[in-house]
Scaffold this active site. Sequence first.
Site, mmCIF file in Angstrom:
data_model
loop_
_atom_site.group_PDB
_atom_site.id
_atom_site.type_symbol
_atom_site.label_atom_id
_atom_site.label_comp_id
_atom_site.label_asym_id
_atom_site.label_seq_id
_atom_site.Cartn_x
_atom_site.Cartn_y
_atom_site.Cartn_z
ATOM 1 N N ASP A 1 -14.295 20.773 12.373
ATOM 2 C CA ASP A 1 -15.432 20.702 11.467
ATOM 3 C C ASP A 1 -16.373 21.870 11.770
ATOM 4 O O ASP A 1 -16.212 22.582 12.752
ATOM 5 C CB ASP A 1 -16.128 19.345 11.549
ATOM 6 C CG ASP A 1 -16.740 19.046 12.909
ATOM 7 O OD1 ASP A 1 -16.877 19.979 13.718
ATOM 8 O OD2 ASP A 1 -17.069 17.876 13.150
ATOM 9 N N SER A 2 -17.345 22.067 10.894
ATOM 10 C CA SER A 2 -18.141 23.295 10.958
ATOM 11 C C SER A 2 -19.298 23.217 11.934
ATOM 12 O O SER A 2 -19.917 24.232 12.245
ATOM 13 C CB SER A 2 -18.695 23.615 9.574
ATOM 14 O OG SER A 2 -19.648 22.637 9.192
ATOM 15 N N GLY A 3 -19.623 22.017 12.414
ATOM 16 C CA GLY A 3 -20.753 21.847 13.312
ATOM 17 C C GLY A 3 -22.047 21.478 12.618
ATOM 18 O O GLY A 3 -23.017 21.084 13.270
ATOM 19 N N GLY A 4 -22.068 21.580 11.305
ATOM 20 C CA GLY A 4 -23.302 21.318 10.566
ATOM 21 C C GLY A 4 -23.846 19.919 10.744
ATOM 22 O O GLY A 4 -25.046 19.723 10.963
ATOM 23 N N TYR A 5 -22.971 18.930 10.674
ATOM 24 C CA TYR A 5 -23.414 17.544 10.796
ATOM 25 C C TYR A 5 -24.038 17.284 12.164
ATOM 26 O O TYR A 5 -25.083 16.646 12.274
ATOM 27 C CB TYR A 5 -22.237 16.591 10.557
ATOM 28 C CG TYR A 5 -22.579 15.135 10.795
ATOM 29 C CD1 TYR A 5 -23.239 14.403 9.817
ATOM 30 C CD2 TYR A 5 -22.268 14.505 12.000
ATOM 31 C CE1 TYR A 5 -23.572 13.062 10.026
ATOM 32 C CE2 TYR A 5 -22.593 13.177 12.225
ATOM 33 C CZ TYR A 5 -23.247 12.457 11.228
ATOM 34 O OH TYR A 5 -23.576 11.145 11.456
ATOM 35 N N ASP B 1 -21.953 23.837 5.993
ATOM 36 C CA ASP B 1 -22.757 23.265 4.912
ATOM 37 C C ASP B 1 -24.017 22.629 5.459
ATOM 38 O O ASP B 1 -24.198 22.490 6.665
ATOM 39 C CB ASP B 1 -21.942 22.238 4.110
ATOM 40 C CG ASP B 1 -21.495 21.052 4.960
ATOM 41 O OD1 ASP B 1 -21.457 21.179 6.198
ATOM 42 O OD2 ASP B 1 -21.168 19.997 4.392
ATOM 43 N N GLN C 1 -20.868 18.688 -1.887
ATOM 44 C CA GLN C 1 -22.084 17.942 -1.566
ATOM 45 C C GLN C 1 -22.740 17.455 -2.855
ATOM 46 O O GLN C 1 -22.209 17.655 -3.944
ATOM 47 C CB GLN C 1 -23.037 18.806 -0.737
ATOM 48 C CG GLN C 1 -22.551 19.110 0.677
ATOM 49 C CD GLN C 1 -22.562 17.883 1.585
ATOM 50 O OE1 GLN C 1 -23.008 16.795 1.216
ATOM 51 N NE2 GLN C 1 -22.032 18.052 2.798
ATOM 52 N N GLY D 1 -20.992 14.353 2.965
ATOM 53 C CA GLY D 1 -22.260 13.678 2.729
ATOM 54 C C GLY D 1 -22.180 12.189 2.502
ATOM 55 O O GLY D 1 -23.165 11.571 2.094
ATOM 56 N N ASP E 1 -11.014 11.256 8.785
ATOM 57 C CA ASP E 1 -11.248 11.280 10.231
ATOM 58 C C ASP E 1 -12.382 10.319 10.519
ATOM 59 O O ASP E 1 -13.244 10.081 9.667
ATOM 60 C CB ASP E 1 -11.621 12.680 10.718
ATOM 61 C CG ASP E 1 -13.098 12.981 10.449
ATOM 62 O OD1 ASP E 1 -13.918 12.803 11.362
ATOM 63 O OD2 ASP E 1 -13.440 13.349 9.298
ATOM 64 N N CYS F 1 2.063 -5.328 16.061
ATOM 65 C CA CYS F 1 1.901 -3.929 16.485
ATOM 66 C C CYS F 1 2.939 -3.589 17.550
ATOM 67 O O CYS F 1 3.180 -4.368 18.472
ATOM 68 C CB CYS F 1 0.490 -3.709 17.027
ATOM 69 S SG CYS F 1 0.187 -2.021 17.590
ATOM 70 N N CYS G 1 2.694 -0.849 19.535
ATOM 71 C CA CYS G 1 2.140 0.106 20.495
ATOM 72 C C CYS G 1 2.403 -0.363 21.928
ATOM 73 O O CYS G 1 2.664 -1.539 22.169
ATOM 74 C CB CYS G 1 0.641 0.288 20.259
ATOM 75 S SG CYS G 1 -0.413 -0.981 20.993
ATOM 76 N N CYS H 1 0.386 -3.459 23.096
ATOM 77 C CA CYS H 1 0.768 -4.746 22.521
ATOM 78 C C CYS H 1 2.138 -5.225 23.005
ATOM 79 O O CYS H 1 2.384 -6.435 23.066
ATOM 80 C CB CYS H 1 0.763 -4.666 20.993
ATOM 81 S SG CYS H 1 -0.900 -4.582 20.279
ATOM 82 N N HIS I 1 -4.145 1.385 21.286
ATOM 83 C CA HIS I 1 -3.810 0.403 20.251
ATOM 84 C C HIS I 1 -4.511 0.731 18.934
ATOM 85 O O HIS I 1 -3.892 0.701 17.862
ATOM 86 C CB HIS I 1 -4.199 -1.018 20.679
ATOM 87 C CG HIS I 1 -4.238 -1.960 19.519
ATOM 88 N ND1 HIS I 1 -3.085 -2.451 18.923
ATOM 89 C CD2 HIS I 1 -5.274 -2.443 18.781
ATOM 90 C CE1 HIS I 1 -3.426 -3.207 17.889
ATOM 91 N NE2 HIS I 1 -4.740 -3.215 17.787
#
Length: 378
Positions: A93-97, A147, A194, A221, A271, A309, A311, A314, A340
């Site tokens: 990600d761009s780091g903006g958030y 952004d 946005q 956003g 994500d 599951c 995994c 489990c 899990h």
Amino acid sequence: MSSRFAFTIAATDGRARTGSIQMHRGTIRTPAFMPVGTAATVKAMKPADVAASGADIILGNTYHLMLRPGAERVARLGGLHGFMGWERPILTDSGGYQVMSLADLTKRSEEGVSFKSHLDGTRHLLSPERSIEIQRLLGSNIVMAFDELVPTTATREVQAAAMERSMRWAKRSRAAFDAGGEHGASNAIFGIQQGALDEGLRKASADALIDIGFDGYAVGGLAVGEGQEAMFGCLDFAPAQLPADQPRYLMGVGKPDDIVGAVERGIDMFDCVMPTRSGRTGQAFTRDGPINLRNAKFGEDQGPLDAECACPACTTWSRAYIHHLVRSGEILGAMLMTEHNIWFYERLMADLRQAIAARELTPFANAFRARYKRGKGE
């Protein structure tokens, strides 16, 4: 189609799509969930175990990595893939958030955002050009444009100004990516739509991004406190404003039922920190809803976290044992719970892909929601 990035839609069901993204580091099956590896690690998991869960791609974070250990250091140590031992694609990600939500004393201008590090108080400027440079130094395979994010509760005037600035920054981000030599020639960049919950602003943003031209498009956003109903209301129109033949990525989402609803509305990539963060705090996701392993009722429960599951947690350990680990603060508890949860999310994506391919998404989604909400797991 370019060999560096090719998106193929194999089947559709309503607005939902399933297919794949081909990149030089591997194929990403869509709809895809990207485990979050904020600081060059998916917390409490080894890279091989993340891959074993079914994850084709993970996410790294520009803001955190630029502050520690530093993008230039990561580049000297082989880039993010070599540094952390993950060979498959990475989206950064761009780091903006994070600048907006974590940093102190931020000052926004047309140039970018200046801020004081939440770690040591040092001053930094994150601009579109610097964000892209950091992502290039990290060796990112899918780079995100820089952004400006404002709350959905901001006035329309504030939302419009932030969206318009984000589109100017998107153009600068694209130019910086294209100037990146071999990295730009062999990797991809996504633009970020946005406009908060406003259909007109979203359309103007989408049109501006399409005019610039990107390999994929994110719906940004959202998942910032507006609630599921409002988010789905926006997703009823926002994805359709973006190109149908390129991937659509909903950033920061989310809960399992959020993901199912977003896939129904045409989203291809997701994500969220939820499966890893929940794993570290004692919450496990199951088909019958989330369960809190701190609850005393699990103290002698010899069943698995989720009977359906496969995994390692489990198939090997009981709820009673994991309850003991969690209550005791043992590191292994966080490890097993996280593993899990990542398996649960990746299995959900595989089930969604299969349902779309069979054109059975609606019955699958309805059955999933009914069981997930009815159980509540507690």
